[in-house]
Design a protein around this motif. Structure first.
Motif: not given
Ligand code: AMP
Length: 171
Positions: A45-72
């Motif tokens: 899918m086209v994902v424009d942005a990954v919305l990440s929930i503080e704090a433990r969500g941040f750990i994976m979400a940055g890497a997932i956003a990078y993989k999906l070519g999405a914003a964080f």
């Protein structure tokens, strides 16, 4: 991967079986497996942005956003974001807290994905859903978690709101 999640009884308070993901994260192979498997279902899918929930969500979400070519986009606790925010208050085990997002965070993003570490009652994830609904013309593609605790009903509560969810394991 499930063997690498450590269950800590009575933490942080009596009666809670705390699911500790740090053994999973501190293994380099398994950390990348977590990121890959959390990214997989959304890759077509086209994902424009990954919305990440503080704090433990941040750990994976940055890497997932990078993989999906999405914003964080961070969804943060009170008094953390310096700009103007939208916020929702929601219940935790003890009392209430708030989740905030910068009002301009989604200006250039329409197709959104929520990421957190664990789905329990769903209160936290639903707060994120409510935040997205403060904006117009947004499409929430779904929400991804490492762990689901189905007995606590979060997955059902998200299904009632028609939110697609993906989790790697259940306890
Ligand atoms: P809930 O809002 O009830 O779905 O709870 C989800 C949030 O609380 C997640 O951000 C988790 O980090 C945390 N959480 C809730 N229950 C646990 C648990 N048993 N072990 C670890 N984290 C938990």
């Amino acid at each position: 991967m499930k063997e690498y999640v450590k269950t800590v009884p009575d933490y942080p308070i009596p009666g809670i079986q705390f699911r500790d993901i740090t053994p999973l994260l501190q293994d380099s192979g398994l950390f990348s497996k977590v990121v890959d498997e959390m990214s997989n279902p959304w890759e077509h899918m086209v994902v424009d942005a990954v919305l990440s929930i503080e704090a433990r969500g941040f750990i994976m979400a940055g890497a997932i956003a990078y993989k999906l070519g999405a914003a964080f986009i961070p969804l943060r606790k009170p008094d953390k974001l310096p700009g103007e925010t939208f916020s929702v208050s929601f219940e935790l085990e003890y009392g209430k807290t708030e989740m905030h997002i910068h009002k301009d965070a989604l200006d250039r993003h329409e197709r959104l994905l929520i990421i957190d570490d664990l789905l329990a009652t769903g209160g936290t994830a639903l707060a994120a859903v409510d935040l997205v609904e403060k904006f117009e013309n947004k499409m929430l593609l779904g929400a991804g978690f490492i762990i689901d605790l189905p007995a606590l009903g979060g997955a059902e509560r998200l299904a009632e709101r028609n939110i697609a969810i993906h989790t790697l394991m259940e306890f």
